[in-house]
Write an enzyme that holds these catalytic residues in place. Sequence first.
Site, PDB file in Angstrom:
ATOM      1  CB  SER A 239      39.107  41.456  43.698  1.00 57.06           C
ATOM      2  OG  SER A 239      38.643  40.314  43.033  1.00 57.06           O
ATOM      3  CE  LYS A 240      43.710  39.763  35.936  1.00 65.64           C
ATOM      4  NZ  LYS A 240      45.160  39.637  35.774  1.00 65.64           N
ATOM      5  NE  ARG A 241      39.652  35.254  42.835  1.00 68.98           N
ATOM      6  CZ  ARG A 241      38.850  35.135  43.889  1.00 68.98           C
ATOM      7  NH1 ARG A 241      37.709  34.512  43.785  1.00 68.98           N
ATOM      8  NH2 ARG A 241      39.214  35.615  45.065  1.00 68.98           N
TER       9      ARG A 241
END
Length: 338
Positions: A294-296
């Site tokens: 996940s990018k986050r």
Amino acid sequence: MNNSALAELLFPHINKEPGYYEELYPQRELPPGARVTRLGPSPTGFIHLGNLYGAFADERLAHQSGGTFYLRIEDTDEKREVPGAVDAIISSLSYFGVYFDEGVNSQGETGIYGPYYQRRREYIYQCFAKHLVEKGMAYPCFCTEDDLQSLRERQEKEGENPGYYGDFALCRDLTIDQVQQNLSIGKSFVLRFRSSGDPARTFQIDDGIRGILSLPENYHDVVLLKQNGFPTYHFAHVIDDHLMRTTHVIRGEEWLSSLPIHVALFEAMGWPLPVYCHTTVLMKMDGENKRKLSKRKDPELSLDYYRSLGYHPKAVREYLLTILNSNYEEWRLANPAD
Ligand code: GLU
């Protein structure tokens, strides 16, 4: 309905025929078995490990077969565009040893199949859209957001599948006078595909990675051109990969669910399908569970992470090729110097 009159009414500024582009972009002269692949990133400013993984697959397939690998920038969504993103894509990929033979580069574009920026191809998409209207396979839809919202509510209440299809496709059978009237009062429209698919029917397709897949037919009257005249991903993919003579479309598995739309559009255009190769999504272990990167949450998804921590680009490449190809380790043991 007179389809030619409707096509003329919607696209009076388009005066080329599809045949013009078929001739302008001839079949590529390549050795037998050569593969033509492409990377089609959107210039959103975030290029990640999954993009690099796909790029290696594209690059290897093309270059191991004497084919061509090109870069197309999929920039039809202006809202998501970040300045400088194209240069960042090119420089990140070249850092990891991925080079293109054709398409967008840091000086502009090279190759005879361009423009390679989708935003510069608006007139090409509209030419083919006009052609579909002439064949009765596309129509303008004037529904507003509110209309679509009430449609969704009605479908929910009636227990029907959501979407714009069949009897729910309110603009499917507008008369030319109704279209003319809507246009004259300045109503904007999207162009929709007139689907003849049946949700009860399935078809088979041989995915280059996954093998034979059995999928339901598309039955939605999907949007081909948005209100601003730019294409959706579906339409742009079909037109571009045909005219740029792509042989293998390598993309993430998130596109698998729209494959029935793409197959229906290729059929409507009367064009052969490319070989689709849907790669898997990169996952990581999170405690006991496996999940998508996940990018986050995962800094290691970003390519800058490896650069700033000093991982050698060849090590990242080895790692990704090991994931990509299940017998890569055996190959590497047998070919230590390559
Ligand atoms: N622009 C699409 C994306 O960034 C490309 C997908 C494809 O390779 O067809 O996901």
